[in-house]
Each structure stands twice: as structure tokens, then as C-alpha cells.
Write a protein that holds these residues in place. Structure first.
Motif, PDB file in Angstrom:
ATOM      1  N   LYS A  58       0.815  -1.223   0.000  1.00  0.00           N
ATOM      2  CA  LYS A  58       0.000   0.000   0.000  1.00  0.00           C
ATOM      3  C   LYS A  58       0.848   1.272   0.000  1.00  0.00           C
ATOM      4  CE  LYS A  58      -3.457   0.727   2.705  1.00  0.00           C
ATOM      5  NZ  LYS A  58      -4.802   1.043   2.262  1.00  0.00           N
ATOM      6  N   ARG A  60       2.011   2.432   2.632  1.00  0.00           N
ATOM      7  CA  ARG A  60       1.339   3.116   3.730  1.00  0.00           C
ATOM      8  C   ARG A  60       2.360   3.495   4.794  1.00  0.00           C
ATOM      9  NH1 ARG A  60      -4.388   1.989   5.511  1.00  0.00           N
ATOM     10  NH2 ARG A  60      -4.607   2.275   7.735  1.00  0.00           N
ATOM     11  N   SER A 148      -8.070  -0.962   3.720  1.00  0.00           N
ATOM     12  CA  SER A 148      -8.599  -0.901   2.358  1.00  0.00           C
ATOM     13  C   SER A 148      -7.474  -1.199   1.352  1.00  0.00           C
ATOM     14  CB  SER A 148      -9.217   0.469   2.100  1.00  0.00           C
ATOM     15  OG  SER A 148      -8.306   1.491   2.450  1.00  0.00           O
ATOM     16  N   ASN A 150      -6.141  -0.165  -1.331  1.00  0.00           N
ATOM     17  CA  ASN A 150      -5.697   0.875  -2.257  1.00  0.00           C
ATOM     18  C   ASN A 150      -4.325   1.337  -1.837  1.00  0.00           C
ATOM     19  OD1 ASN A 150      -7.654   1.916  -0.050  1.00  0.00           O
ATOM     20  ND2 ASN A 150      -6.246   3.618  -0.401  1.00  0.00           N
ATOM     21  N   SER A 156     -10.568   4.350  -2.235  1.00  0.00           N
ATOM     22  CA  SER A 156     -10.810   2.973  -1.791  1.00  0.00           C
ATOM     23  C   SER A 156     -11.450   2.166  -2.918  1.00  0.00           C
ATOM     24  CB  SER A 156     -11.739   2.959  -0.575  1.00  0.00           C
ATOM     25  OG  SER A 156     -11.102   3.555   0.519  1.00  0.00           O
ATOM     26  N   HIS A 245      -7.296  12.757   1.795  1.00  0.00           N
ATOM     27  CA  HIS A 245      -7.345  11.303   1.717  1.00  0.00           C
ATOM     28  C   HIS A 245      -8.364  10.971   0.653  1.00  0.00           C
ATOM     29  CE1 HIS A 245      -5.830   7.977   4.194  1.00  0.00           C
ATOM     30  NE2 HIS A 245      -6.851   7.304   3.732  1.00  0.00           N
TER      31      HIS A 245
HETATM   32 MG    MG Z   1      -8.161   3.144   3.859  1.00  0.00          MG
END
Ligand code: MG
Ligand code: AMP
Length: 347
Positions: A58, A60, A148, A150, A156, A245
Motif C-alpha cells: 500500500k 502506507r 482498504s 488501495n 478505496s 485522503h
Molecule cells: Mg483506507
């Protein structure tokens, strides 16, 4: 790595897809699974190396905590410690809303790797009602971390094709169960006990379970990071609820009043309309390159939620200069949609 989409729309295909997913999960891989909210990217929550695969795929940031999904409510103690003063409330909420799109933030159990919670002392936990997700998590037999599916900060995914666009080449498998029935991410709450009377539910993220749904069981409070009475979003109290976001690549602007929109000559605009009704004052504002209507059923919020990320993604793919979004009513599911529109809006 090649990414495969496994169909689940026949009993034999479902069986094969579930066992393939479980095999990857046992090997410490991350796989994309449908939930009732959006597609999730799942990995073994108790295996730090597997959890790292989620963050990697991700892109992330490590401070942004993941949601943990349980195979059964009896497994809550594997990941969370329920304080005695909210035990009764937690039991009631679980009886009423699980499996379903309600995520509870609770003190974390020591066995849960810190990577899952981004170092926080709390964990966000839920149980999905999606039959395919349930089949996988039950067969896996332990908690799955599943944010999620993405790339960080992006829209998402609510279909297998959308997951493919986000994560192709980064994960081995996507289980395809068509569109997600709710379409927006789960409602997240923290429970605050009060000496007498109802506990307070602080809504950390608005979602499919609305204030109205939760009100019978507690007093509702919106956390920082959630829209205030005027719909503005003060800075968040938890990481992850970032002000920007869910953002499409194309600039998106939420226009509260039609008279606030002044199209620039030569620019191509797309409209994300709520009801597609000329009476709302947006349809005639300019020569739109494209118009998508969130709720063709003349303004039904559940329909708008279901179509929300799909419409946003479709408009993003047109290559227009700007996406203009109409507001939706600030009630029920509209709170969750407006929160996402505000975060997607660059203005
Ligand atoms: Mg998310
Ligand atoms: P998602 O990507 O939809 O699974 O969302 C995960 C989000 O849940 C994070 O970005 C946080 O906003 C929220 N979250 C996860 N864990 C916690 C926690 N311990 N406390 C508060 N919010 C959390």
C-alpha cells in the motif's frame, strides 16, 4: 509478481479461491478480499512479516494503524483487552452490529504486533459480514489485519478491477465478489464510559452505521477529524484520518453552493452530482464534459454510498481538468459521504 483475480460466483470456484487465499495467508502473503464496505488487503495479524507486506504493497506510512478482522467474536481476546467498565456496552454493540461495518477501538492485547496498530496502545477491530471474507477468515482461523486495498491516500476500491488498478504486481491474489454492498469504509468508534447512564460513543470515522443507528446505545460525540456542525473538519485525533485522503489524481473541488462555481474558459470539468436534478442548480452551470449521478434513485443516500468510490474513480479516469462535487445532505449516511468529499477536495 503476477496478480490473479479469482472468481467466487460458483460454489466450486469459491472453494478453490478461498483455499488459495488461505494458503497465501499462511505463507505470510497479503491478499485482497471483498468486504461489505470496500475491498480489504488482508494478512495474518499475528505475523509481523505478513503485516509488513500490507504496508509495503500500500506504500502506507508505518504510523497509520490497520483494522483487525476476527473470525469469531470469541477471538476478540486474541487482539484486544476489554476494560470491565465498558464490557457490557461492547457485548451489546457486538450482539447488535457484528458481523457488520462497526469498528471498535479497544486497548490492544500484548500478543498483537505493534506494527498492526502503528505503535498505538489501542487496536481497531471488527467482524465482516461479507460471505467471501467470512469464508476466508474462518478457514484461516485467526485474526486478519485488513485495511482498504488501495495505495495510500488514494480512492478505496469497491470492485476487484479497482483493486487491480491499485495493486497489480504487488500482491498475488484478489478474490472477486463483485461490487461491495455498502461501498464506504466502516464506522469507527471509541467507547468512553460515564459514571452513570449511557456511555459516550466518539465517532472517529463516519461510515455505514450512522449516528442514528448508534444513538439508542450511547451518547454520540464527533471526534476531531470529523465534520463539526458546520461540516468543517478540525485536525484529527488519530493518525490515518488525514485531512487529504481518498483523493483522485484529478483535482476535486467540493462546491457547497452552485453560485460559488465560476468555470474558467477552456477548462474541462466533470460533475459528481448527488441526484442529477436540474433543480439543485448544478447541471446548468457549465457545459460539463461528463456528469455522473451518485443517486439516480432521486437522492437516496445508501445508493449514493454504494456508488461513491466507483463514480469518483470513473471521473478520475476521464482526464478532465477538475472534478466538481455537489454536496449531499448532512444526515444519516450523508455525514460519511461529506467527510470523504471534504477529504478528497483540494480546496
Ligand atoms: Mg483506507
Ligand atoms: P482502513 O484503511 O479503512 O482499514 O482504515 C484504517 C483506519 O482505521 C486508520 O487509518 C485509522 O484512522 C483507523 N484506526 C485504526 N486503528 C486505530 C486505532 N487504534 N485508533 C484509532 N483509529 C484507528
Amino acid at each position: 509478481m503476477d496478480t490473479f483475480i479469482a472468481p467466487t460466483d460458483r460454489a466450486d470456484l469459491l472453494r478453490a479461491a478461498v483455499s488459495q487465499a488461505v494458503e497465501f495467508l499462511r505463507e505470510g502473503e497479503a491478499v485482497a478480499l471483498p468486504t461489505e464496505t470496500v475491498y480489504g488487503l488482508a494478512a495474518d495479524a499475528l505475523n509481523p512479516a505478513a503485516v509488513a507486506r500490507i504496508f509495503e504493497a500500500k506504500e502506507r506510512p508505518s504510523f497509520d494503524p490497520l483494522i483487525v478482522h476476527l473470525p469469531h467474536r470469541k477471538r476478540l481476546a486474541d487482539v484486544a483487552l476489554v476494560p470491565p467498565d465498558i464490557a457490557e456496552t461492547v457485548a451489546t454493540l457486538i450482539d447488535t452490529f457484528w458481523p457488520g461495518p462497526l469498528t471498535l477501538v479497544l486497548p490492544k492485547a500484548p500478543a498483537l504486533p505493534d506494527a498492526v496498530t502503528g505503535g498505538l496502545p489501542t487496536v481497531a477491530v471488527r467482524m465482516s459480514s461479507h460471505p467471501v471474507f467470512k469464508a476466508v477468515v474462518t478457514s484461516f482461523g485467526g485474526p486478519l489485519a485488513a485495511p482498504s486495498a488501495n495505495r495510500f491516500g488514494r480512492i478505496s476500491p469497491t470492485s476487484a478491477a479497482a483493486v487491480m488498478k491499485e495493486l497489480e504486481g504487488r500482491i498475488p491474489l484478489i478474490l472477486d465478489a463483485g461490487a461491495c454492498p455498502e461501498g464506504i469504509e466502516s464506522t469507527i468508534i471509541r467507547i468512553i464510559p460515564t459514571p452513570q447512564g449511557k456511555p459516550i460513543f466518539r465517532i472517529l470515522r463516519a461510515g455505514p452505521l450512522t449516528k442514528e443507528d448508534l444513538q439508542p446505545y450511547g451518547k454520540i460525540e464527533w471526534a476531531n477529524g470529523q465534520p463539526d456542525k458546520k461540516g468543517q473538519i478540525p485536525p484529527p485525533e488519530v493518525p490515518g484520518q488525514l485531512p487529504h485522503h481518498y483523493a483522485p489524481t484529478t483535482p476535486l473541488r467540493l462546491v457547497e453552493n452552485p453560485q460559488d462555481f465560476h468555470p474558467e474558459p477552456g477548462k474541462r470539468y466533470a460533475l459528481l452530482s448527488y441526484r442529477g436534478d436540474a433543480e439543485d442548480g448544478f447541471l446548468d452551470l457549465t457545459e460539463w464534459d461528463h456528469v455522473l449521478v451518485l443517486s439516480p434513485g432521486s437522492g437516496k443516500l445508501p445508493e449514493a454510498a454504494l456508488r461513491f468510490f466507483h463514480c469518483l474513480r470513473s471521473l478520475d479516469e476521464l482526464g478532465v481538468d477538475e472534478i466538481i462535487a455537489e454536496p449531499v445532505p448532512l444526515r444519516g449516511l450523508g455525514m460519511a459521504l461529506m467527510e470523504r468529499l471534504r477529504r478528497a477536495s483540494r480546496y
